[in-house]
Design a protein around this motif. Sequence first.
Motif, mmCIF file in Angstrom:
data_model
loop_
_atom_site.group_PDB
_atom_site.id
_atom_site.type_symbol
_atom_site.label_atom_id
_atom_site.label_comp_id
_atom_site.label_asym_id
_atom_site.label_seq_id
_atom_site.Cartn_x
_atom_site.Cartn_y
_atom_site.Cartn_z
ATOM 1 N N TYR A 260 0.805 -1.228 0.000
ATOM 2 C CA TYR A 260 0.000 0.000 0.000
ATOM 3 C C TYR A 260 0.834 1.273 0.000
ATOM 4 N N THR A 304 -2.414 7.171 0.705
ATOM 5 C CA THR A 304 -1.084 6.696 1.082
ATOM 6 C C THR A 304 -0.707 7.219 2.470
ATOM 7 N N TYR A 307 -2.596 5.214 5.067
ATOM 8 C CA TYR A 307 -1.982 3.894 5.295
ATOM 9 C C TYR A 307 -0.691 4.038 6.101
#
Length: 410
Positions: A260, A304, A307
Amino acid sequence: MRDVRRANRASLLTDLFHGGRQSRQQLGDTTDLSQASVSNLLAEMIDEGLVEEAGLVGSDGGRPRALLRVAPGYGYVAGADVGDTRVLVELYDLAMSRLAVAQYPLGDDGPDPELTAAKLLEGLEAVVAEAGIERFEVLGFGVGVPGVVDQSGAAPVVHSQTTGWDAVPLGEMLRAGTDVPVFVENGAKTVGQAEMWFGAGRGARHAVIVMIGTGVGAAVVMDGRSYRGAFSNAGEWGHTTLVYDGDLCRCGARGCLEAYIGSATVIARLAAATGQAAEPKLLTRMLAADGVLEGEVAEIIAQTIGYLGAGIAGLVNLFSPERIVLGGPAGLALGERFLPDIRAAAARNALRQPYSRTRIDICQLGPDVVAMGAATLPIARLLADGGLPATAGSPPPRAARGRLKSRGRN
Ligand SMILES: [Zn+2]
């Protein structure tokens, strides 16, 4: 007695290396040793050429005091960075001034072990020649590699699923080609050590240095020491599960954090969204541009960061570090532009109490310090041994090398 002397020398030498120039008096104040033993041990190390006087400092009303430092030219250290497509070798003195650099391409199919070892050895010879020193003056050759480095056997063995290295005996391969002591360590851990010694980790006892590039890893420092786990595998933060049964990761599992936030994944998503080519610098280029990020690009970056924040929160909850330092090309690019958002994302996912005691920063030494970090591996050994040879009964390293030197020049 030998062990006590070694430990006392190690503690003095470590203070001097990390604390910079200090007088005998200051060193006496910062260690548990008596002023007399400090003076004796320093005299011994000055005699060996390991410590030298470097300037004077005024003292209240009295004579100026000599300042001491670890002698930069006592020996040299080489460090190497084994990347996916190239090998970089650098040579430093003990003041960490870079004296020489050599770089070799490895081809596009990932690093072949035989070719890598050959280029590392070639690079070692090249930097020694470029700096105009002798090989025996090199205290050690540190090599930073992708993957896990098993240090439990006689020589380090590298396992890297992502580059296809399956139990590569790199330590043995290098030792067969040089008499310079060889050290091999995971690249993220070498960067971690460089940041702890000279960068954003300075002064912290408990820290996690996270590295985000194509690979995602972490160097965990607990109580001033790198945490390795039972078999040196600790710190594979990128392969902790973020999403159960999620996206496929390079390691073969699903839902890893790396799947990820690893730069290859993020770049592929950005390329698909914008129609641009998925080239390695796409992410850093987009983040470096001043403009506002819009539409799908903004969304991908925001995800992003989310994550990444969740991943950092896991580190905060597990280790309660004083500091978390973001590094690696993607980590730096994201951190330089979005540090407040990353902190907020971590705060949302972490327990409040440990989070309130953690500071999230970015690396200070730049994206390319694997080789420099690797060069600190032999220095760490030198400091831990107090500059004494590891085996009992052999002469101090400098004395042995001094004899070689005079023979060579006569
Ligand atoms: Zn994985």
